[in-house]
Design an enzyme around this catalytic site. Structure first.
Site, PDB file in Angstrom:
ATOM      1  N   CYS B  83       1.205  -1.130   0.223  1.00 14.90           N
ATOM      2  CA  CYS B  83       0.514  -0.342  -0.445  1.00 14.90           C
ATOM      3  C   CYS B  83       0.836   1.783  -0.166  1.00 14.90           C
ATOM      4  O   CYS B  83      -0.091   2.152  -0.197  1.00 14.90           O
ATOM      5  CB  CYS B  83      -1.015  -0.166   1.434  1.00 14.90           C
ATOM      6  SG  CYS B  83      -1.922  -1.408   1.348  1.00 14.90           S
ATOM      7  N   HIS B 333      -9.477   3.911  -1.165  1.00 15.45           N
ATOM      8  CA  HIS B 333      -7.667   3.507  -1.106  1.00 15.45           C
ATOM      9  C   HIS B 333      -7.282   2.194  -1.877  1.00 15.45           C
ATOM     10  O   HIS B 333      -7.496   0.820  -2.157  1.00 15.45           O
ATOM     11  CB  HIS B 333      -8.136   2.538   0.301  1.00 15.45           C
ATOM     12  CG  HIS B 333      -6.184   2.380   0.914  1.00 15.45           C
ATOM     13  ND1 HIS B 333      -5.469   2.541   0.489  1.00 15.45           N
ATOM     14  CD2 HIS B 333      -5.848   1.246   1.663  1.00 15.45           C
ATOM     15  CE1 HIS B 333      -4.521   2.035   0.418  1.00 15.45           C
ATOM     16  NE2 HIS B 333      -4.103   1.005   1.660  1.00 15.45           N
TER      17      HIS B 333
END
Ligand SMILES: [Zn+2]
Lengths: 132, 385
Positions: B83, B333
């Site tokens: 991420c 996200h």
């Protein structure tokens, strides 16, 4: 191809084989080729105890693909001896009764059936007990 | 090392973008960034993406994206750090310009997550944890952060309401962000009644699954006014660090050492103190993450950030606004895109063009982007010129 991937990990998963650094005495699970403490490369094999203590835990409700049918299930970080920790499922337990500090024993159990070829994978799971 | 500026930023609407492919998302964001500075070509491109292979079957996206951007002969590089892939792409672009190797570099991030179903997406994300010793046992990312949350609650007495306050605050911010996936306010009831994902984390503690991309254009600071159209934003500091892969190997589950180290390096490069920072964009993949990150960054003492959102300290009009964009929680996200979108938000804020979510008098902003349970972190500090 996947069976080699599973077989390779079996000493750790089936027997809790760890490595103790001959330089500084630090214990690593899984075994490593170089020590995090002293950067030594000489280790002796040792076996972790099949009991420990819950440091933290969660109950998984939304599971990843291979585990969907098992949810909800508990996963904990267990300290098996000073500084040696692992992550595993905590089963045969009332999910409401799990708490930090709880004593557990590790048992040899089926973990999952491999996504790509259905091969059954085994390893360690925790169950309540060992405190008496 | 020469000074570097961001001269163009491109953000697109995030969400379930069924009509858009992986490459479409990238090109749309890249063109927006190029249009923002009035350029039509760059010397190199970096793209951060966590797992286009597992999410869509496509690897080798550097070349694919250069091709579809109409710049087929560029050096085009994909970087991956789970991420934190986006933050890392920005850092690589920064280093390439700073070193003098290239003049104009595009940094982008992208993730196309909705071509697989929810259980499969959960599985793909879990590949960012230790495959053999964490994921193998059925842990998920919400699960790993739930382990952190439980420990934090136990040690510091964090309440369920304080956790929820982080999500409520970020949604309030995100309600002013037209690019956000969920640009709407939520209340305490909504959080507390949302489905349990990994006890104690509920659905509204978790960032969503999102399709999205973001892009920025960097050049030497001394050429920023000549090459760009808008007020340049200077990159003051950049830091990156790693930590143990498995959460259980950390001495302290609630402290992201990689974030602390990356911040230390970024502040050393920037030669400023924390007091100079006016606002932060941090990696709130879960409500508990924002709390632990604020402590790891050194803006709060250990155990003290838990009540920050509830007390309004981190709100838009608070002492230290955190996630004015809405954060990962409200904005969405798309994992590889997140770190670049944080930079986009910093630039919007530092140019004073953030509209209703503008942090008043914002001169210096910090972005913190994190992979896994903090096995990697990237921190950037930017200053308006
Ligand atoms: Zn050693």
């Amino acid at each position: 191809m996947f069976s080699a991937k599973i077989w390779r990990e079996s000493p750790q998963r089936y027997r809790l084989e760890a490595a103790k650094c001959l330089g500084c005495g630090k214990v690593f699970f899984p075994p490593r080729l170089v020590c995090l403490g002293c950067r030594g490369r000489e280790f002796e094999k040792r076996f972790l105890p099949w009991r420990g203590r819950v440091l933290t835990f969660t109950v998984i409700h939304t599971a990843p693909t291979p585990f969907v049918d098992m949810a909800p299930y508990c996963i904990a970080i267990v300290e098996v001896e000073e500084g040696v920790r692992l992550t595993c499922q905590l089963v045969d337990v009332d999910l409401e009764a799990v708490e930090i500090g709880m004593e557990v024993e590790l048992e040899f159990r089926r973990i999952q059936s491999n996504q790509s070829d259905g091969v059954l994978c085994y390893g360690y799971k925790a169950v309540p007990g060992g405190g008496e | 090392m020469r000074d570097v500026a961001v001269i163009g930023v491109g953000m697109i609407k995030w969400g379930e973008r069924w009509e858009s492919s992986l490459r479409d998302l990238f090109v749309e964001a890249a063109l927006a960034a190029l249009d923002d500075c009035g350029l039509d070509r760059v010397d190199a491109l970096y793209v951060g993406s966590m797992s286009p292979g597992l999410f869509t079957g496509q690897e080798h996206i550097g070349a694919l994206f250069a091709d579809y951007l109409g710049l087929a002969h560029l050096p085009a590089t994909r970087v991956e750090s789970a991420c934190a892939s986006g933050g890392l792409a920005f850092r690589q672009a920064f280093l390439e310009v700073s070193s003098g190797l290239s003049e104009i570099v595009l940094a982008a991030g992208v993730e196309k997550m909705t071509d697989v179903d929810g259980a499969e997406a959960t599985y793909v994300l879990s590949t960012a944890a230790d495959q053999e010793y964490e994921s193998f046992h059925g842990i998920t990312f919400p699960g790993l952060y739930a382990l952190i949350a439980r420990d934090y609650m136990h040690r510091y007495g964090l309440t369920r309401e304080q956790l929820a306050a982080v999500a409520i605050k970020n949604h309030a911010h995100g309600s002013h962000n037209p690019f956000a996936q969920f640009p709407r306010k939520i209340d305490l009831e909504t959080v507390l009644n949302s489905p349990m994902v990994a006890d104690p984390l509920r659905l509204m503690d978790c960032s969503p699954i999102t399709d999205g991309a973001a892009a920025v254009v960097l050049c030497p600071l001394e050429r920023a006014r000549e090459l760009g159209k808008k007020k340049p934003v200077k990159v003051l500091g950049s830091g990156q660090a790693s930590d143990t892969m498995a959460l259980h190997h950390r001495e302290d589950f609630c402290y992201f050492r990689s974030t602390a180290e990356a911040a230390k390096r970024a502040f050393e490069m920037a030669k400023i103190e924390r007091e100079r920072v006016d606002f932060l964009e941090v990696h709130d993949c879960f409500t508990i993450a924002e709390i632990c990150v604020l402590e790891s960054l050194g803006f709060f003492e250990r155990g003290k950030a838990g009540s920050a959102a509830q007390e309004g300290i981190t709100a838009l009009d608070g002492k230290l606004p955190v996630n004015p964009s809405g954060g990962l929680k409200s904005k969405g996200h798309p994992v590889g895109a997140t770190g670049v979108a944080q930079i986009v938000e910093l630039v919007h804020q530092l140019r004073g063009e953030a509209g209703e979510r503008q942090v008043k008098g914002a001169k210096v902003g910090l972005a913190q982007n994190m992979g896994g349970t903090g096995a990697s972190s990237v921190v950037h500090i930017l200053e308006g010129c």
